[in-house]
Structure formats: structure tokens, C-alpha cells
Design an enzyme around this catalytic site. Structure first.
Site, PDB file in Angstrom:
ATOM      1  CG  HIS A 175       6.242   1.147   3.732  1.00  0.00           C
ATOM      2  ND1 HIS A 175       6.715   0.404   4.660  1.00  0.00           N
ATOM      3  CD2 HIS A 175       7.012   2.333   3.938  1.00  0.00           C
ATOM      4  CE1 HIS A 175       7.809   0.453   4.971  1.00  0.00           C
ATOM      5  NE2 HIS A 175       8.104   1.569   4.552  1.00  0.00           N
ATOM      6  CG  HIS A 209       8.392   6.059   1.080  1.00  0.00           C
ATOM      7  ND1 HIS A 209       8.738   6.546   2.208  1.00  0.00           N
ATOM      8  CD2 HIS A 209       8.770   4.702   1.312  1.00  0.00           C
ATOM      9  CE1 HIS A 209       9.343   5.640   3.177  1.00  0.00           C
ATOM     10  NE2 HIS A 209       9.339   4.723   2.393  1.00  0.00           N
TER      11      HIS A 209
HETATM   12  P1  5GP Z   1      11.070   2.729   5.251  1.00  0.00           P
HETATM   13  O1  5GP Z   1      12.303   3.220   5.700  1.00  0.00           O
HETATM   14  O2  5GP Z   1      10.641   1.586   6.068  1.00  0.00           O
HETATM   15  O3  5GP Z   1      10.821   2.524   3.707  1.00  0.00           O
HETATM   16  O4  5GP Z   1       9.932   3.929   5.847  1.00  0.00           O
HETATM   17  C1  5GP Z   1       9.330   3.776   7.138  1.00  0.00           C
HETATM   18  C2  5GP Z   1       8.495   5.263   6.945  1.00  0.00           C
HETATM   19  O5  5GP Z   1       7.594   5.157   8.026  1.00  0.00           O
HETATM   20  C3  5GP Z   1       9.564   6.467   7.527  1.00  0.00           C
HETATM   21  O6  5GP Z   1       9.669   7.216   6.550  1.00  0.00           O
HETATM   22  C4  5GP Z   1       9.147   6.640   8.856  1.00  0.00           C
HETATM   23  O7  5GP Z   1       9.077   8.004   8.932  1.00  0.00           O
HETATM   24  C5  5GP Z   1       7.484   6.412   8.658  1.00  0.00           C
HETATM   25  N1  5GP Z   1       6.952   6.135   9.887  1.00  0.00           N
HETATM   26  C6  5GP Z   1       7.634   5.134  11.032  1.00  0.00           C
HETATM   27  N2  5GP Z   1       6.627   4.858  12.031  1.00  0.00           N
HETATM   28  C7  5GP Z   1       5.792   5.406  11.493  1.00  0.00           C
HETATM   29  C8  5GP Z   1       4.299   6.015  12.174  1.00  0.00           C
HETATM   30  O8  5GP Z   1       4.284   5.228  13.332  1.00  0.00           O
HETATM   31  N3  5GP Z   1       3.492   6.773  11.755  1.00  0.00           N
HETATM   32  C9  5GP Z   1       3.853   7.315  10.556  1.00  0.00           C
HETATM   33  N4  5GP Z   1       2.948   7.901   9.789  1.00  0.00           N
HETATM   34  N5  5GP Z   1       5.029   7.288   9.693  1.00  0.00           N
HETATM   35  C10 5GP Z   1       5.717   6.199  10.320  1.00  0.00           C
END
Ligand code: 5GP
Ligand code: ZN
Length: 140
Positions: free
Chosen positions: A101, A103
């Protein structure tokens, strides 16, 4: 391909409802549940890829264009002063959901501080060593 136990696969294919800001045949972009700032958005490919290393090339070619469109819409719609495009690969890099993903994080004047790195230094010898180590892998 989808992964059965993957939350982002379920969200991307619409099995779990989400606040969707953008959708096309390859991606769904949703509001982050734990936003770093007002409007923090995640771009999810509809297919499951663990991280950037696994990402399909055709999908990789499109994702930055989607980030640019969303960033521009944030600037005009949310009146942010700028935005960051962040993408974490691996636990050590802060990845918590193992479905690739991107951001898109709007930034506002005087807004929340983001974690930044402290610039270090490297010597000419270190630079040469690093170039050698990476280039030999790229040449494989
Ligand atoms: P990472 O740390 O893996 O780059 O980012 C994961 C992101 O996904 C985090 O910013 C977290 O807040 C978001 N996130 C985790 N679970 C969910 C979810 O079920 N729905 C949404 N909309 N965001 C999520
Ligand atoms: Zn997935």
C-alpha cells in the site's frame, strides 16, 4: 490473486466497507483508520502483493500516477500545503499490514510533525563500497 486472511484484500475488493476516496480497475484508495493527518489516504491494489518487491510491474507503473491525482485533489480540496507519499516494505521499515500500500499524507502549515531522519555522513570509501554492493546485485 487475493489472499484469504488479508484485511486489505477484503477492503480492496469491497467485502469490508471502507471510506473510499478513489477506485479504478486496479486500485481502491481509502481513508486510513489511524490517520497521521487530516485526509491521510491509503492506495491499495486490488490484487494481493506483499510489498514493492512483489508488485506486478504493470501495477507499479500506475500507482504513482494515482498518488499524484489524489495529492492534487488534496491540495485543492483539503487545502493542504503539501503531501508525502510513503511506502513501507518489511517490518523493520514499519510495515504493519503485509499487503502493498502507498500512504498519501496531506501536510499542513504548523500541522503534525512527521518522523524524519537525522542526516548522517559517509566517506568516499563507503560510497564506493555501497555502489559496488548494490550494483553487483542489480547486474544479476
Ligand atoms: P503500514 O505501517 O503497514 O505502512 O501502514 C498500515 C496503515 O494501515 C496504518 O496507517 C493503519 O492505520 C492502517 N490500517 C490498518 N488497518 C486498517 C483498516 O482496517 N482500515 C483502514 N482504513 N486502515 C487501516
Ligand atoms: Zn491482500
Amino acid at each position: 490473486m487475493q489472499k484469504e486472511d488479508c484485511i486489505f484484500c477484503k477492503i480492496a475488493r469491497g467485502d469490508i466497507p471502507s471510506a473510499t476516496v478513489y477506485e479504478d480497475e486496479n486500485f481502491r484508495a481509502i481513508l486510513d483508520l489511524g490517520p497521521a493527518s487530516y485526509g491521510h489516504t491509503l492506495i491499495l491494489p486490488k490484487e494481493h502483493f506483499t510489498d514493492l518487491c512483489e508488485l506486478d510491474e504493470a501495477v507499479a507503473e500506475k500507482v504513482l500516477g494515482v498518488a499524484a491525482r489524489i495529492g492534487k485533489a488534496m491540495k485543492s480540496g483539503l487545502h493542504c500545503a503539501g503531501f508525502n507519499v510513503v511506502q513501507n516494505n518489511g517490518e523493520a521499515a514499519g510495515q504493519t499490514v503485509m499487503h502493498f500500500h502507498v500512504h498519501v499524507i496531506p501536510r499542513y502549515e504548523g500541522g503534525p510533525r512527521m518522523v524524519n531522519w537525522t542526516p548522517g555522513e559517509n566517506t568516499e570509501a563507503e560510497r564506493e563500497e555501497i555502489l559496488g554492493k548494490i550494483k553487483v546485485e542489480l547486474g544479476k
